[in-house]
Design an enzyme around this catalytic site. Structure first.
Site, PDB file in Angstrom:
ATOM      1  N   GLU A   1     -11.308   3.815   6.353  1.00 49.11           N
ATOM      2  CA  GLU A   1     -10.179   4.598   6.431  1.00 49.11           C
ATOM      3  C   GLU A   1     -10.758   5.308   7.613  1.00 49.11           C
ATOM      4  OE1 GLU A   1      -8.452   6.430   3.447  1.00 49.11           O
ATOM      5  OE2 GLU A   1      -6.232   7.336   4.720  1.00 49.11           O
TER       6      GLU A   1
ATOM      7  N   HIS B   1       1.007  -0.949  -0.069  1.00 51.39           N
ATOM      8  CA  HIS B   1      -0.168  -0.319  -0.148  1.00 51.39           C
ATOM      9  C   HIS B   1       1.241   1.260   0.237  1.00 51.39           C
ATOM     10  CE1 HIS B   1      -3.533   2.056   2.378  1.00 51.39           C
ATOM     11  NE2 HIS B   1      -2.914   2.882   0.934  1.00 51.39           N
TER      12      HIS B   1
ATOM     13  N   HIS C   1       1.029   4.812  -2.430  1.00 53.34           N
ATOM     14  CA  HIS C   1       0.410   5.283  -3.705  1.00 53.34           C
ATOM     15  C   HIS C   1       2.600   5.456  -4.507  1.00 53.34           C
ATOM     16  CE1 HIS C   1      -3.485   5.541  -2.900  1.00 53.34           C
ATOM     17  NE2 HIS C   1      -3.256   4.417  -1.714  1.00 53.34           N
TER      18      HIS C   1
ATOM     19  N   HIS D   1      -9.442   0.424  -0.904  1.00 55.67           N
ATOM     20  CA  HIS D   1      -9.509   1.378   0.320  1.00 55.67           C
ATOM     21  C   HIS D   1     -10.792   1.407   0.693  1.00 55.67           C
ATOM     22  CE1 HIS D   1      -5.407   3.333  -1.217  1.00 55.67           C
ATOM     23  NE2 HIS D   1      -5.361   4.124  -0.309  1.00 55.67           N
TER      24      HIS D   1
ATOM     25  N   ASP E   1       1.445   4.162   2.550  1.00 56.19           N
ATOM     26  CA  ASP E   1       0.523   4.571   2.243  1.00 56.19           C
ATOM     27  C   ASP E   1       1.280   5.545   1.040  1.00 56.19           C
ATOM     28  OD1 ASP E   1      -1.840   5.310   1.465  1.00 56.19           O
ATOM     29  OD2 ASP E   1      -2.677   6.480   3.398  1.00 56.19           O
ATOM     30  N   ASP E   2       1.885   7.391   1.988  1.00 53.39           N
ATOM     31  CA  ASP E   2       1.978   8.347   1.143  1.00 53.39           C
ATOM     32  C   ASP E   2       3.769   9.063   1.302  1.00 53.39           C
ATOM     33  OD1 ASP E   2      -0.536   8.875  -0.789  1.00 53.39           O
ATOM     34  OD2 ASP E   2      -1.097   8.507   1.075  1.00 53.39           O
TER      35      ASP E   2
HETATM   36  N1  ADE Z   1      -5.043   8.548  -2.171  1.00 52.45           N
HETATM   37  C1  ADE Z   1      -3.531   8.767  -1.680  1.00 52.45           C
HETATM   38  N2  ADE Z   1      -3.651   8.541  -0.457  1.00 52.45           N
HETATM   39  C2  ADE Z   1      -4.662   8.203  -0.069  1.00 52.45           C
HETATM   40  C3  ADE Z   1      -5.541   8.413   1.103  1.00 52.45           C
HETATM   41  N3  ADE Z   1      -4.726   7.932   2.302  1.00 52.45           N
HETATM   42  N4  ADE Z   1      -6.465   7.090   1.164  1.00 52.45           N
HETATM   43  C4  ADE Z   1      -7.657   6.876  -0.027  1.00 52.45           C
HETATM   44  N5  ADE Z   1      -6.668   7.994  -0.941  1.00 52.45           N
HETATM   45  C5  ADE Z   1      -5.023   8.455  -1.019  1.00 52.45           C
HETATM   46 ZN    ZN Z   2      -3.899   4.815   0.256  1.00 53.92          ZN
END
Ligand code: ADE
Ligand code: ZN
Length: 328
Positions: A192, A9, A11, A189, A270-271
């Protein structure tokens, strides 16, 4: 060396570090609404998923050429390799680029070049997962899938990301059915910011094999029992959850409860450029905040390969590496 693991996971657009963003802005003559890296980093203060997404989409403007996408992915893969990642299944958001006039083949060609190089440079295996933006209508997702069709040899699955609340999984029933008919793996997703019901809908309406995040499952005991029984993987992102206010702080993170419930949880970044750390940083942060032991860490690393889309042969090779790993 950190424990061998898979990252499931991440992006790729969320790995855009400020230094690279400014370099690409200059290379492409794009003006960013921040005067310096320090000023940009000050904007990394989020109170919700949406407040992050607004900045995430804004920063993507600097990504324009095939070389930009290659540089972005190469930088992530080099960092991931140093953090013990042996296999990565990487999300990308083609609609965030096509709506700026960047065609999907430019994105896929650039990313693929970096993925190929990572096999040689770092001995890593990789896959790409195309995500649909859930704030856009389903017909846009279907059109994106059609544009991706000539490249399906380089895409292993589809996912669903962006603003969760108000965009339940069932909105994308037809797009996911189409993806499945094309032989693609399906993830989404769910849970969350959105409710536990979105997790159930992702399973029942989209037939996904894996849930990204899924932390809100704990609100629903029957759902937890099902996730345990069916061993549906949940790709949890602890530092992201803190930064996006899904949890108050790491010490309150439900990861330990999820493990104790017998859920197939994995740890992911994630990011990472925006949330303060890559995957091993997430491992060490939860270890320290939740007091996880070495065998918990090994379980999380094993889970990451079990939850992956690797072949049985690749999986057992990586699991043997995890089992042979000695903590120093
Ligand atoms: N796009 C990038 N990061 C995300 C996240 N944590 N939740 C949903 N969409 C995303
Ligand atoms: Zn994500």
């Amino acid at each position: 060396m950190p424990i061998p693991k898979a990252e499931l996971h991440v992006h790729i657009e969320g790995t855009l570090e400020p230094e690279l963003a400014f370099r690409l802005a200059e290379r492409n003559d794009v003006s960013l609404p921040f005067r310096s890296i320090i000023e940009l980093r000050k904007a990394y203060s989020f109170d919700s998923l949406q407040s992050f997404l607004d900045l995430y989409y804004q920063m993507m403007q600097v990504l324009r050429t095939e070389q930009d996408f290659e540089d972005l992915a190469a930088a992530y893969l080099a960092r991931a390799a140093r953090q013990g990642v042996r296999h990565a299944e990487i999300f990308f958001d083609p609609q965030a680029h096509s709506e700026r006039g960047i065609p999907i083949d430019r994105v896929i060609n650039g990313l693929s070049r970096a993925l190929q190089a990572a096999a040689e440079r770092h001995g890593m295996t990789t896959q790409l997962i195309l995500c649909f933006l859930r704030h856009l209508p389903q017909h846009a997702a279907v059109a994106t899938l059609r544009e991706a069709e000539p490249h399906l040899d380089r895409i292993s699955g589809v996912g669903l990301d962006s603003s969760e609340l108000g965009h339940p999984p069932e909105k994308f029933r037809d797009a996911f059915a189409m993806a499945r008919d094309l032989g693609l793996r399906c993830v989404a997703h769910a849970g969350e910011e959105g409710p536990a019901d979105y997790i159930r809908a992702a399973l029942d309406e989209l037939n996904v094999e894996r849930i990204d995040h899924g932390v809100r499952c704990l609100d629903d005991g029957a759902l937890v029992a099902r996730l345990r029984r069916e061993q549906i993987p949940l790709t949890v992102c602890p530092l992201s959850n803190v930064r996006l206010r899904v949890v108050d702080d790491l010490a309150q993170h439900p990861l330990r409860t999820m493990l104790a419930e017998g859920l197939l949880v994995t740890i992911n970044s994630d990011d990472p450029a925006y949330f303060g750390g890559y995957v091993e940083d997430n491992f060490t942060a939860v270890r320290d905040a939740l007091g996880l032991g070495e065998e918990d860490i090994r379980t999380l690393a094993r889970n990451s390969f079990h939850a992956s889309f690797l072949t049985a042969e690749q999986r057992s090779r990586y699991l043997a590496e995890v089992d042979a790993y000695r903590f120093s």
